[in-house]
Scaffold this motif. Sequence first.
Motif, PDB file in Angstrom:
ATOM      1  N   PRO A  19       0.787  -1.241   0.000  1.00 28.18           N
ATOM      2  CA  PRO A  19       0.000   0.000   0.000  1.00 28.18           C
ATOM      3  C   PRO A  19       0.825   1.300   0.000  1.00 28.18           C
ATOM      4  CG  PRO A  19      -1.026  -1.586   1.430  1.00 28.18           C
ATOM      5  CD  PRO A  19       0.283  -2.193   0.985  1.00 28.18           C
ATOM      6  N   THR A  20       1.799   1.432   0.902  1.00 27.03           N
ATOM      7  CA  THR A  20       2.572   2.674   0.959  1.00 27.03           C
ATOM      8  C   THR A  20       3.223   2.972  -0.389  1.00 27.03           C
ATOM      9  OG1 THR A  20       3.095   2.028   3.215  1.00 27.03           O
ATOM     10  CG2 THR A  20       4.220   3.949   2.361  1.00 27.03           C
ATOM     11  N   GLY A  21       3.875   1.956  -0.946  1.00 26.68           N
ATOM     12  CA  GLY A  21       4.585   2.155  -2.206  1.00 26.68           C
ATOM     13  C   GLY A  21       3.638   2.483  -3.347  1.00 26.68           C
ATOM     14  N   ILE A  22       2.500   1.774  -3.411  1.00 29.95           N
ATOM     15  CA  ILE A  22       1.545   2.017  -4.508  1.00 29.95           C
ATOM     16  C   ILE A  22       0.994   3.438  -4.416  1.00 29.95           C
ATOM     17  CG2 ILE A  22      -0.679   1.324  -5.480  1.00 29.95           C
ATOM     18  CD1 ILE A  22       0.529  -1.165  -5.828  1.00 29.95           C
ATOM     19  N   MET A  23       0.649   3.875  -3.199  1.00 33.04           N
ATOM     20  CA  MET A  23       0.120   5.227  -3.050  1.00 33.04           C
ATOM     21  C   MET A  23       1.181   6.261  -3.452  1.00 33.04           C
ATOM     22  SD  MET A  23      -2.883   4.836  -2.342  1.00 33.04           S
ATOM     23  CE  MET A  23      -3.419   3.150  -2.455  1.00 33.04           C
ATOM     24  N   LEU A  24       2.436   5.990  -3.095  1.00 33.03           N
ATOM     25  CA  LEU A  24       3.519   6.906  -3.460  1.00 33.03           C
ATOM     26  C   LEU A  24       3.678   6.970  -4.975  1.00 33.03           C
ATOM     27  CD1 LEU A  24       5.793   8.736  -2.450  1.00 33.03           C
ATOM     28  CD2 LEU A  24       7.292   6.747  -2.416  1.00 33.03           C
ATOM     29  N   ILE A  25       3.614   5.800  -5.628  1.00 35.79           N
ATOM     30  CA  ILE A  25       3.733   5.770  -7.091  1.00 35.79           C
ATOM     31  C   ILE A  25       2.590   6.561  -7.727  1.00 35.79           C
ATOM     32  CG2 ILE A  25       3.514   4.245  -9.104  1.00 35.79           C
ATOM     33  CD1 ILE A  25       5.178   2.175  -7.538  1.00 35.79           C
ATOM     34  N   LEU A  26       1.373   6.396  -7.211  1.00 35.05           N
ATOM     35  CA  LEU A  26       0.223   7.140  -7.754  1.00 35.05           C
ATOM     36  C   LEU A  26       0.410   8.641  -7.538  1.00 35.05           C
ATOM     37  CD1 LEU A  26      -2.706   4.797  -6.670  1.00 35.05           C
ATOM     38  CD2 LEU A  26      -2.002   5.308  -9.006  1.00 35.05           C
TER      39      LEU A  26
END
Lengths: 248, 109
Positions: free
Chosen positions: B46-53
Amino acid sequence: MRGIRARDFTAAAADTASVGLSLFPLGVSFGVLVVHAGLTWWWATVFTAVIYAGSLEFLLLGLVASVTPLGQVAVTALLVNLRHVFYALSFPLSRVRPLGRVYATFALTDEAYALTAGEHARSWSGARILWMQALCQGYWVSGATLGALAGSLIPLTLHGLDFALTALFVVLTIDAWRAQRDLPAPLLAAASFALAALLAPGQVLPAAMAVFTTSLLIRYALRRRADSPVPDGHRHPVPAGAAAGGEG
Amino acid sequence: MPTPFYLAASVAVSAAITWGLRALPFAVLTPLRRSAVLRYLARQMPTGIMLILALYTLREVRPTVWADVVPTALALAAAIGLHLKTRNAVISVLGATALHVALSTFWPI
């Protein structure tokens, strides 16, 4: 029964307050853009209600304005939304009753995934999850419809409204970080994004997510090797197949 | 000018593909949810995906144009600062967006 439903709805309304505050203004700016692209205002409602995938809708607007072939529209939809395959890993679909799953999967947006990803969502009932998704779509569709109507009446544009989406993801990043304080994961994500932007500028999103997933898998494998050998029956390198889609 | 038929077809194609991408992986991945590696991924992602978005939404910012960089940088700082301080997503999103609208509307071009 009715009391339980009302409670689920009220809880979902509170759950989605912050997301709504960014989805609504973002919907308004999408609606304004629909009118600016030369389409009748109600196409804003159709786009947001039927497709319901924000970033794709913004892109699609440019594509249909120049009458891009349907095949290319399909490829764009596939690449932009490829990231959604990863959401099945943790979205609590099993809590939703079978009929509701049709809508729960249809409305599984980035925001819906983010809201259910946190620790606090563990106790959410299926009804609360469905209400949460329906409310999110409600904010988005009503914002777009109002924006398109306003845009066809008033020739004024507010610049910078689209920053709401950035602010929302920044907030969601911080919240996710608080749930799982682990520095390497966001660092790997940032590096994956940089790599994807350099190597696959046309499809940054799926490429970055594929690289990020792969790097997490490698990290997992390295960690296992560092730890003592633990017996484990589930050692298939599973989602690499799903992840590889964006990488070519 | 796109015809209504073409527009409807574009919407139908986009909706079908989007829904397919959201629904089909459940059939494949749900039986594997108990595996340790998938649980690791579900926790770490989750943290990484939100950062990528979040990074992805900044792709239209031209890094050499002050009128792009300054409002974005200030609004980003506001979003992060507000959220670290208040922990209230409503305040953070609304405050940062209002600042960005004000800055990009009144920024001297």
